[in-house]
Design a protein around this motif. Sequence first.
Motif, mmCIF file in Angstrom:
data_model
loop_
_atom_site.group_PDB
_atom_site.id
_atom_site.type_symbol
_atom_site.label_atom_id
_atom_site.label_comp_id
_atom_site.label_asym_id
_atom_site.label_seq_id
_atom_site.Cartn_x
_atom_site.Cartn_y
_atom_site.Cartn_z
ATOM 1 N N HIS A 19 -15.316 125.218 -45.900
ATOM 2 C CA HIS A 19 -14.828 125.883 -47.114
ATOM 3 C C HIS A 19 -13.645 125.123 -47.706
ATOM 4 N N ALA A 20 -12.705 124.727 -46.854
ATOM 5 C CA ALA A 20 -11.537 123.980 -47.332
ATOM 6 C C ALA A 20 -11.960 122.626 -47.898
ATOM 7 N N SER A 21 -12.910 121.970 -47.245
ATOM 8 C CA SER A 21 -13.381 120.679 -47.730
ATOM 9 C C SER A 21 -13.977 120.811 -49.122
ATOM 10 N N GLN A 22 -14.742 121.860 -49.323
ATOM 11 C CA GLN A 22 -15.356 122.108 -50.629
ATOM 12 C C GLN A 22 -14.283 122.316 -51.708
ATOM 13 N N ARG A 23 -13.285 123.115 -51.408
ATOM 14 C CA ARG A 23 -12.208 123.378 -52.376
ATOM 15 C C ARG A 23 -11.371 122.123 -52.641
#
Length: 144
Positions: A68-72
Motif C-alpha cells: 500500500h505504501a509503495s503504491q502511494r
Amino acid sequence: MPLPPLTIYRHDRSERALITPAGEIDLDTVPLVRASLARCLRDGIRTIDVDLTVVTFCDCSGLNAFLHASQRITAAGGTLRLHHPPPMLVLMLDVAGCEFLLLGVPFGRLSPPPGYAPVTTVPVPPHRSVPSVPPVRVLSGGAV
C-alpha cells in the motif's frame, strides 16, 4: 519491563529517509508501520528505504502495508525499497510477485546481516527427467 513489540526509527537525509523497524510486524503493530511510512510522504520524503535487518517477524499484514505504501509513494513520484527482509517476507514477496520492492539501491552504508543470502533458484540438472502429469479434465457449470 518487557520491550515493546515494535519500535521504528527514522533517519532523514534531504528528501530520502531510512526507516528501521525493530521487532515484529503483525496485525497489532502494522498501524505503526503504516503511520511512519505515511508520515514520510506528508513530510515530503519521496525515497524511502526500509531496513528490515532487526525485524524478527513479518506477516501478510506487514506485506500489505508495504505494498500500500509503495503504491502511494510511487503515485507521488517516489520509491520504496525493502532491504534485508526476514526469510518469511522474502517468500511472501516471491509468491505474490512483488520482488520489485526488494533490495533497491542501498541507503548509505547498509550491508547484509551475517548469514544473509539472497533467494536464488537452482535449475534442475538436464539428466533428471520430470514425470509428466496426465491432463485434468475440466468440468464447467458445477462442482467437482
